[in-house]
Write a protein that holds these residues in place. Structure first.
Motif, PDB file in Angstrom:
ATOM      1  N   GLY A 112       0.780  -1.223   0.000  1.00 52.75           N
ATOM      2  CA  GLY A 112       0.000   0.000   0.000  1.00 52.75           C
ATOM      3  C   GLY A 112       0.813   1.276   0.000  1.00 52.75           C
ATOM      4  N   LYS A 113       2.145   1.156  -0.103  1.00 51.66           N
ATOM      5  CA  LYS A 113       2.996   2.341  -0.097  1.00 51.66           C
ATOM      6  C   LYS A 113       3.826   2.417  -1.375  1.00 51.66           C
ATOM      7  CE  LYS A 113       3.255   2.862   4.906  1.00 51.66           C
ATOM      8  NZ  LYS A 113       4.143   3.105   6.073  1.00 51.66           N
ATOM      9  N   THR A 114       4.424   3.583  -1.612  1.00 47.69           N
ATOM     10  CA  THR A 114       5.312   3.778  -2.749  1.00 47.69           C
ATOM     11  C   THR A 114       6.639   4.340  -2.263  1.00 47.69           C
ATOM     12  OG1 THR A 114       4.435   6.003  -3.134  1.00 47.69           O
ATOM     13  CG2 THR A 114       3.428   4.193  -4.373  1.00 47.69           C
ATOM     14  N   ILE A 115       7.680   4.094  -3.057  1.00 41.13           N
ATOM     15  CA  ILE A 115       9.012   4.605  -2.738  1.00 41.13           C
ATOM     16  C   ILE A 115       9.152   6.025  -3.281  1.00 41.13           C
ATOM     17  CG2 ILE A 115      11.481   4.299  -3.092  1.00 41.13           C
ATOM     18  CD1 ILE A 115      10.415   2.124  -1.381  1.00 41.13           C
ATOM     19  N   ASP A 116       9.584   6.951  -2.418  1.00 42.00           N
ATOM     20  CA  ASP A 116       9.832   8.328  -2.837  1.00 42.00           C
ATOM     21  C   ASP A 116      11.136   8.422  -3.639  1.00 42.00           C
ATOM     22  OD1 ASP A 116       7.611   8.895  -1.312  1.00 42.00           O
ATOM     23  OD2 ASP A 116       8.746   9.722   0.376  1.00 42.00           O
ATOM     24  N   THR A 117      11.356   9.570  -4.253  1.00 41.28           N
ATOM     25  CA  THR A 117      12.623   9.822  -4.940  1.00 41.28           C
ATOM     26  C   THR A 117      13.783   9.699  -3.949  1.00 41.28           C
ATOM     27  OG1 THR A 117      11.555  11.329  -6.498  1.00 41.28           O
ATOM     28  CG2 THR A 117      13.938  11.521  -6.256  1.00 41.28           C
ATOM     29  N   PRO A 118      14.800   8.880  -4.240  1.00 43.82           N
ATOM     30  CA  PRO A 118      15.903   8.711  -3.292  1.00 43.82           C
ATOM     31  C   PRO A 118      16.746   9.968  -3.164  1.00 43.82           C
ATOM     32  CG  PRO A 118      16.353   7.533  -5.329  1.00 43.82           C
ATOM     33  CD  PRO A 118      14.945   8.019  -5.424  1.00 43.82           C
ATOM     34  N   VAL A 119      17.380  10.103  -2.008  1.00 47.92           N
ATOM     35  CA  VAL A 119      18.236  11.257  -1.710  1.00 47.92           C
ATOM     36  C   VAL A 119      19.636  10.756  -1.409  1.00 47.92           C
ATOM     37  CG1 VAL A 119      18.603  13.208  -0.152  1.00 47.92           C
ATOM     38  CG2 VAL A 119      16.274  12.551  -0.819  1.00 47.92           C
ATOM     39  N   GLY A 120      20.649  11.397  -1.990  1.00 45.07           N
ATOM     40  CA  GLY A 120      22.013  10.907  -1.827  1.00 45.07           C
ATOM     41  C   GLY A 120      22.993  11.954  -1.344  1.00 45.07           C
ATOM     42  N   ASP A 139      23.722  16.352   5.533  1.00 41.28           N
ATOM     43  CA  ASP A 139      22.772  15.604   6.350  1.00 41.28           C
ATOM     44  C   ASP A 139      21.525  15.386   5.503  1.00 41.28           C
ATOM     45  OD1 ASP A 139      20.978  14.581   8.173  1.00 41.28           O
ATOM     46  OD2 ASP A 139      20.956  16.343   9.477  1.00 41.28           O
ATOM     47  N   ILE A 140      21.248  14.142   5.147  1.00 38.16           N
ATOM     48  CA  ILE A 140      20.127  13.861   4.240  1.00 38.16           C
ATOM     49  C   ILE A 140      18.847  13.493   4.992  1.00 38.16           C
ATOM     50  CG2 ILE A 140      21.515  13.294   2.230  1.00 38.16           C
ATOM     51  CD1 ILE A 140      21.278  10.353   2.943  1.00 38.16           C
ATOM     52  N   GLY A 141      18.803  13.757   6.292  1.00 41.60           N
ATOM     53  CA  GLY A 141      17.570  13.623   7.043  1.00 41.60           C
ATOM     54  C   GLY A 141      17.098  12.196   7.225  1.00 41.60           C
ATOM     55  N   ILE A 142      17.981  11.321   7.678  1.00 40.13           N
ATOM     56  CA  ILE A 142      17.627   9.913   7.893  1.00 40.13           C
ATOM     57  C   ILE A 142      16.751   9.787   9.131  1.00 40.13           C
ATOM     58  CG2 ILE A 142      18.578   7.624   8.361  1.00 40.13           C
ATOM     59  CD1 ILE A 142      21.187   8.686   7.000  1.00 40.13           C
ATOM     60  N   THR A 143      15.711   8.950   9.051  1.00 34.36           N
ATOM     61  CA  THR A 143      14.828   8.769  10.203  1.00 34.36           C
ATOM     62  C   THR A 143      14.261   7.353  10.232  1.00 34.36           C
ATOM     63  OG1 THR A 143      13.082   9.847  11.485  1.00 34.36           O
ATOM     64  CG2 THR A 143      12.666   9.521   9.121  1.00 34.36           C
ATOM     65  N   ALA A 144      13.500   7.044  11.275  1.00 32.63           N
ATOM     66  CA  ALA A 144      12.905   5.723  11.420  1.00 32.63           C
ATOM     67  C   ALA A 144      12.018   5.396  10.227  1.00 32.63           C
ATOM     68  CB  ALA A 144      12.090   5.663  12.711  1.00 32.63           C
ATOM     69  N   GLY A 145      12.081   4.157   9.763  1.00 33.54           N
ATOM     70  CA  GLY A 145      11.284   3.724   8.632  1.00 33.54           C
ATOM     71  C   GLY A 145      11.985   3.844   7.302  1.00 33.54           C
TER      72      GLY A 145
END
Length: 253
Positions: A112-120, A139-145
């Motif tokens: 039920g989910k989609t992958i967002d544009t990846p950030v590098g 800092d690419i804003g890594i978080t839970a999930g």
């Protein structure tokens, strides 16, 4: 549920004008593929990958040291593409490459989910020690999930990769896995070694740039790319292209 990560294998090339990359088998709609390429010498031109989009923040080199056996600066680049029926293993065009390594990973979203544009982002360690530590430049804003993948290429096969680490202030990465489990190594050309690591963070967000770490068997220099993959509520996939470089090696549908 969490993003599912499937690794391809490391593919080496020496002195060639192109390199075909094997994607993980059994893709399906919604999957996102990432491809990484690292080459010596640093002046190698890594061409655009037809039908794929460059991951912003990942391209660059770790200096201007001339290429030689187990020495030299490295240039890298990474791309992404949402899988489309009929996709085949793509070919990267290389100009002036003495030796290179490429690898692919697949990221499958939860139901039920989609992958967002990846950030590098990228970082380097040119101190030539056995405790490889590359601080990313953003800092690419890594978080839970999220899911994260790091790619590291070092200047020679005289050193092997040991314990892998990922760290960032505010983030709990949990288990960090070498992925693929076997690193890439080649004695072709001026030699090269590469490895990748993946993790599924359980806490965040990050408040500082992440650090990619490895324990090396012999002092070496290298460069790394770190890519953040995030999923969100279902919707239309962004930036999907129907074009792709065609080879005879078709990925099973």
């Amino acid at each position: 549920m969490a993003i599912t990560i499937t690794a391809g294998t490391w593919d080496a090339t020496s002195g060639g004008a192109g390199q075909t990359i094997a994607l993980p088998a059994s893709p399906q709609a919604g999957d996102l593929h990432v491809i990484y390429e690292g080459c010596k010498p640093y002046g190698t031109v890594i061409g655009d990958l037809s039908g794929w989009t460059e991951i912003t923040g990942t391209p660059g080199s770790n200096g201007t040291v001339a290429s030689g056996t187990d020495v030299g600066s490295i240039v890298q680049r990474a791309w992404y593409r949402y899988w489309q029926s009929g996709d085949t293993n793509p070919t990267i065009t290389l100009t002036g490459c003495n030796v290179g390594f490429a690898c692919s990973h697949r990221f499958r979203p939860s139901a039920g989910k989609t992958i967002d544009t990846p950030v590098g982002t990228k970082g380097q360690d040119t101190s030539s020690g056995t405790g490889y530590s590359a601080t990313m430049d953003t800092d690419i804003g890594i978080t839970a999930g999220d899911a994260v993948v790091s790619y590291t290429t070092i200047a020679g096969n005289n050193s092997t990769f040991g314990t892998q680490t990922l760290s960032a202030t505010g983030v709990t990465f949990g288990t960090v896995s070498e992925s693929p489990a076997t690193e890439g190594t080649t004695s072709s050309g001026n030699d090269l070694e590469a490895s990748a690591s993946t993790a599924l963070p359980s806490a965040g967000p990050s408040s500082a740039a992440a650090v990619v770490g490895w324990t090396l068997s012999v002092a070496q220099t290298g460069i790394s790319a770190l890519i953040r993959i995030r999923e969100s509520a279902g919707g239309i996939l962004p930036n999907v292209s129907d074009s792709v470089t065609v080879t005879e090696n078709k990925v099973a549908e």
